[in-house]
Design an enzyme around this catalytic site. Structure first.
Site, PDB file in Angstrom:
ATOM      1  N   SER A  35      -5.763   6.518  -2.410  1.00  0.00           N
ATOM      2  CA  SER A  35      -4.823   6.143  -3.468  1.00  0.00           C
ATOM      3  C   SER A  35      -4.084   7.363  -4.003  1.00  0.00           C
ATOM      4  O   SER A  35      -2.911   7.281  -4.390  1.00  0.00           O
ATOM      5  CB  SER A  35      -5.564   5.448  -4.618  1.00  0.00           C
ATOM      6  OG  SER A  35      -6.156   4.254  -4.189  1.00  0.00           O
ATOM      7  N   HIS A  38      -1.320   8.200  -1.596  1.00  0.00           N
ATOM      8  CA  HIS A  38      -0.203   7.266  -1.785  1.00  0.00           C
ATOM      9  C   HIS A  38       0.558   7.566  -3.070  1.00  0.00           C
ATOM     10  O   HIS A  38       1.787   7.591  -3.096  1.00  0.00           O
ATOM     11  CB  HIS A  38      -0.721   5.829  -1.830  1.00  0.00           C
ATOM     12  CG  HIS A  38      -1.148   5.292  -0.504  1.00  0.00           C
ATOM     13  ND1 HIS A  38      -0.350   5.329   0.617  1.00  0.00           N
ATOM     14  CD2 HIS A  38      -2.295   4.677  -0.116  1.00  0.00           C
ATOM     15  CE1 HIS A  38      -0.993   4.777   1.646  1.00  0.00           C
ATOM     16  NE2 HIS A  38      -2.177   4.375   1.220  1.00  0.00           N
TER      17      HIS A  38
END
Length: 384
Positions: A35, A38
């Site tokens: 995450s 990203h």
């Protein structure tokens, strides 16, 4: 380590002051999550989605954000209105959410809640848990990502006799393999293009490991567990069942069929965990997974995507999406690791200091050399 406009650099900032209900901890280890990779490049996309679901403070590229939401640390001090449950020096983990002025913030993913890529960190006392005695800091730091996998496995309703197929063996896919085996699932098939990650999947307990460039994970299902991949085969079961059940004297065939359904004896497909998170994966699974498969989407795809609903309908494919975990799942995960019920050592492939964060992000962009890299703020290591 501050992220600003996609760049990562070490900066000197003030040690945070604990507010009401907060604990100041000294960070021992912080994990780099997919995450985080990203968010570094797709921050605006995630922030826009966050606003639509009621969270307005997800990090954006224009902001300067200290990332890091997987961590273990030592208690330093407390803010007002705390119970002061643990002595200074006690090792703790915490769920990465905190309240500031009554508003919930996501630690390490919001400018308002600096994360664990730092020497010191604020956590919420109510969401903090002591690390069981003897548990190594490297392993305790994996509590958060393994809790995500624990939640995904629980949400899947997978049974011990089900076949589980894990597509994608990055850190979260490997964590799902670990949690499936901890849950007693007898047949776990892991699929990944990377030699490294297939090897790690074996170490995590996968029973069958497949290179999807060479073999189909659906063909790897043991012969006695074969599922239906053609409509004709599924209809043949109905014909054969009706012929057999109507021959049973004194019992209505529909009653026997209802019993078979309640006992899960009727045909169904594997439980599939999508742990890749790139466009096209959901459509690929809907198209190629056996009939009546249950697909649990664990990977987070940041771009818009499409799939064929009519294909999913015709094959009666279930789609379930998962996010996060609850406090009990977080605690259970910590203690599963401490008891050795879950052994996540294979995930750990590197450790760097704060100055090595950028190189670690770069290395993790490839599936060829690393799975989970930890940051040790006291370390001078700058390359993985």
């Amino acid at each position: 380590m501050v992220c600003h406009k996609g760049s990562l650099e070490v900066r000197e900032v003030e040690v945070p002051e604990p507010g009401p209900g907060h604990v100041l901890i000294k960070v021992l280890r912080a994990g780099i999550c997919g995450s985080d990779l990203h968010a570094r490049v797709h921050g605006d996309v995630v922030a826009d989605i966050g606003e639509k679901v009621g969270y307005d403070h997800f990090m954006r590229p224009s902001q300067a954000v200290v990332m890091g939401h997987e961590f273990v640390g030592e208690v330093v001090s407390y803010g007002p209105k705390c119970r002061k449950r643990w002595r200074p020096g006690t090792a703790v983990v915490a769920m990465p959410i905190i309240r500031h002025d009554g508003e919930v913030e996501m630690v390490g993913l919001s400018e308002r809640a600096p994360g664990a890529y730092s020497e010191y960190l604020l956590v919420q006392e109510d969401l903090t848990m002591p690390v069981p005695e003897g548990l190594d800091a490297d392993l305790a730091a994996l509590t958060e990502p393994l809790a995500v996998a624990h939640h995904a496995v629980r949400r899947s309703d997978v049974g011990r006799r089900d076949v589980a197929v894990v597509v994608g063996c990055g850190p979260i896919g490997l964590a799902v393999v670990l949690m499936l085996k901890a849950a007693g699932v007898k047949t776990v098939i892991a699929s990944d293009l990377s030699d490294l990650r297939r090897g790690l999947a074996r170490q995590c307990g996968a029973d069958v490991v497949v290179d999807p460039a060479v073999d189909s994970p659906w063909d790897a299902v043991p012969a006695q567990e074969k599922h239906f991949t053609r409509a004709g085969d599924l209809f043949s079961v109905a014909f054969d069942a009706m012929h057999a059940l109507q021959a049973v004297p004194g019992v209505p065939w529909w009653a026997l069929m209802n019993v078979a359904d309640k006992l899960s004896l009727t045909p169904r497909g594997p439980v599939v965990f999508e742990c890749v998170g790139v466009p096209g994966m959901i459509d690929d699974l809907v198209t190629h997974a056996p009939f009546r498969s249950r697909v649990v989407v664990v990977g987070v795809c940041m771009q818009p995507d499409v799939f064929q609903p009519a294909m999913a309908s015709n094959k009666e494919v279930d789609l379930r999406f998962v996010f996060g975990y609850d406090p009990a799942e977080f605690r259970n995960t910590l203690h599963l690791i401490a008891r050795g019920k879950v052994r996540p050592q294979p995930l750990l492939t590197g450790t760097v200091g704060l100055g090595g964060t950028a190189s670690a992000f770069e290395a993790l962009g490839s599936a060829q050399s690393h799975a989970k890299v930890l940051i040790d703020p006291s370390s001078d290591v700058v390359e993985v």
